[in-house]
Design a protein around this motif. Structure first.
Motif, PDB file in Angstrom:
ATOM      1  N   ALA A 187       1.262  -0.852  -0.175  1.00  0.00           N
ATOM      2  CA  ALA A 187       0.103   0.061  -0.345  1.00  0.00           C
ATOM      3  C   ALA A 187       0.563   1.149  -0.528  1.00  0.00           C
ATOM      4  CB  ALA A 187      -0.322  -0.171   1.186  1.00  0.00           C
ATOM      5  N   PHE A 188       0.410   2.065  -0.859  1.00  0.00           N
ATOM      6  CA  PHE A 188       0.932   3.404  -0.603  1.00  0.00           C
ATOM      7  C   PHE A 188       0.645   4.661  -1.412  1.00  0.00           C
ATOM      8  CE2 PHE A 188       1.217   4.391  -5.227  1.00  0.00           C
ATOM      9  CZ  PHE A 188       0.668   2.297  -6.062  1.00  0.00           C
ATOM     10  N   GLY A 189       0.486   5.993  -0.976  1.00  0.00           N
ATOM     11  CA  GLY A 189      -0.251   7.287  -1.190  1.00  0.00           C
ATOM     12  C   GLY A 189       0.039   7.678   0.103  1.00  0.00           C
TER      13      GLY A 189
ATOM     14  N   LEU B 242      -5.352   6.192  -1.472  1.00  0.00           N
ATOM     15  CA  LEU B 242      -4.540   5.775  -1.291  1.00  0.00           C
ATOM     16  C   LEU B 242      -4.474   4.215  -2.780  1.00  0.00           C
ATOM     17  CD1 LEU B 242      -5.106   4.841   2.173  1.00  0.00           C
ATOM     18  CD2 LEU B 242      -4.131   6.092   0.872  1.00  0.00           C
ATOM     19  N   SER B 243      -3.291   3.693  -2.621  1.00  0.00           N
ATOM     20  CA  SER B 243      -3.520   2.689  -3.845  1.00  0.00           C
ATOM     21  C   SER B 243      -2.590   1.404  -3.137  1.00  0.00           C
ATOM     22  CB  SER B 243      -2.675   2.806  -4.677  1.00  0.00           C
ATOM     23  OG  SER B 243      -2.924   4.311  -6.073  1.00  0.00           O
ATOM     24  N   CYS B 244      -3.012   0.219  -3.640  1.00  0.00           N
ATOM     25  CA  CYS B 244      -2.621  -0.994  -3.449  1.00  0.00           C
ATOM     26  C   CYS B 244      -2.487  -1.851  -4.483  1.00  0.00           C
ATOM     27  CB  CYS B 244      -3.175  -1.442  -2.992  1.00  0.00           C
ATOM     28  SG  CYS B 244      -2.878  -3.543  -1.852  1.00  0.00           S
ATOM     29  N   THR B 245      -0.849  -2.189  -4.701  1.00  0.00           N
ATOM     30  CA  THR B 245      -0.666  -2.907  -6.063  1.00  0.00           C
ATOM     31  C   THR B 245      -0.364  -5.162  -5.152  1.00  0.00           C
ATOM     32  OG1 THR B 245       1.247  -2.902  -7.223  1.00  0.00           O
ATOM     33  CG2 THR B 245       2.199  -2.690  -5.766  1.00  0.00           C
TER      34      THR B 245
ATOM     35  N   MET C  21      -4.328  -3.604  -9.536  1.00  0.00           N
ATOM     36  CA  MET C  21      -4.724  -2.709  -8.109  1.00  0.00           C
ATOM     37  C   MET C  21      -6.088  -1.895  -7.437  1.00  0.00           C
ATOM     38  SD  MET C  21      -1.329  -0.916  -8.251  1.00  0.00           S
ATOM     39  CE  MET C  21      -2.351   0.653  -7.342  1.00  0.00           C
ATOM     40  N   VAL C  22      -5.679  -1.880  -6.089  1.00  0.00           N
ATOM     41  CA  VAL C  22      -6.893  -1.522  -5.593  1.00  0.00           C
ATOM     42  C   VAL C  22      -6.824   0.008  -5.236  1.00  0.00           C
ATOM     43  CG1 VAL C  22      -6.645  -2.428  -3.749  1.00  0.00           C
ATOM     44  CG2 VAL C  22      -8.186  -1.946  -4.198  1.00  0.00           C
ATOM     45  N   TYR C  23      -8.098   0.667  -4.984  1.00  0.00           N
ATOM     46  CA  TYR C  23      -7.453   2.174  -4.336  1.00  0.00           C
ATOM     47  C   TYR C  23      -8.728   2.297  -3.734  1.00  0.00           C
ATOM     48  CZ  TYR C  23      -5.811   2.367  -9.606  1.00  0.00           C
ATOM     49  OH  TYR C  23      -5.018   2.067 -10.044  1.00  0.00           O
TER      50      TYR C  23
ATOM     51  N   TYR D 216      -4.164  -0.431   5.749  1.00  0.00           N
ATOM     52  CA  TYR D 216      -3.738  -1.702   5.415  1.00  0.00           C
ATOM     53  C   TYR D 216      -4.918  -2.303   4.379  1.00  0.00           C
ATOM     54  CZ  TYR D 216      -1.264  -2.057   9.712  1.00  0.00           C
ATOM     55  OH  TYR D 216      -0.046  -1.245  10.670  1.00  0.00           O
ATOM     56  N   CYS D 217      -4.089  -2.404   3.232  1.00  0.00           N
ATOM     57  CA  CYS D 217      -5.372  -3.044   1.517  1.00  0.00           C
ATOM     58  C   CYS D 217      -4.814  -5.201   2.657  1.00  0.00           C
ATOM     59  CB  CYS D 217      -4.627  -2.929   0.216  1.00  0.00           C
ATOM     60  SG  CYS D 217      -2.998  -3.632   0.316  1.00  0.00           S
ATOM     61  N   ALA D 218      -5.948  -5.441   2.359  1.00  0.00           N
ATOM     62  CA  ALA D 218      -5.898  -6.952   2.090  1.00  0.00           C
ATOM     63  C   ALA D 218      -6.569  -7.747   1.347  1.00  0.00           C
ATOM     64  CB  ALA D 218      -6.382  -7.182   3.488  1.00  0.00           C
TER      65      ALA D 218
END
Length: 122
Positions: free
Chosen positions: A5-7, A19-22, A77-79, A94-96
């Motif tokens: 995750a970043f952003g 936020l983005s999650c790769t 990607m998820v945002y 956190y992304c999950a």
């Protein structure tokens, strides 16, 4: 599945962040995805979730109408678009990923990324 995750960052109340999650590894499109957050001194809580087909989304009441979860299966990607941010949104996000179904329950999620810090100043 490996998630990153970043952003995150510092934003004033009323502002916006995305936020983005790769994801890498196994087939991303077969996983439901979620965002969770943990504020200092508090337990981790569910924020938003989206199913693998992009058909269904669910939000915590505290963010409903302000946050939007989206995913791009072609880009893995998820945002999380966060608008009208409040100081109480300050947390590590956190992304999950879940291979067992989608929803708000953290036990559904098998894979977790490292968090990204969001700080909302008043």
């Amino acid at each position: 599945v490996q998630l990153q995750a970043f952003g995150g960052g510092l934003v004033q109340a009323g502002g916006s962040l995305r936020l983005s999650c790769t994801a890498s590894g196994r087939t991303f499109s077969s996983y439901a995805m979620g965002w969770f957050r943990q504020a200092p001194g508090k337990e981790r809580e569910f924020v938003a979730g989206i199913d693998w087909s992009v058909t269904n989304t669910v939000y915590a009441d505290s963010v409903k109408g302000r946050f939007t979860i989206a995913r791009d299966n072609a880009r893995n990607m998820v945002y999380l678009q966060m608008n009208r941010l409040k100081p109480e949104d300050t947390a590590v996000y956190y992304c999950a990923a879940s291979g067992r179904g989608w929803g708000a329950a953290s036990y559904l999620y098998d894979y977790w990324g490292q968090g990204t810090l969001v700080t909302v100043s008043s």
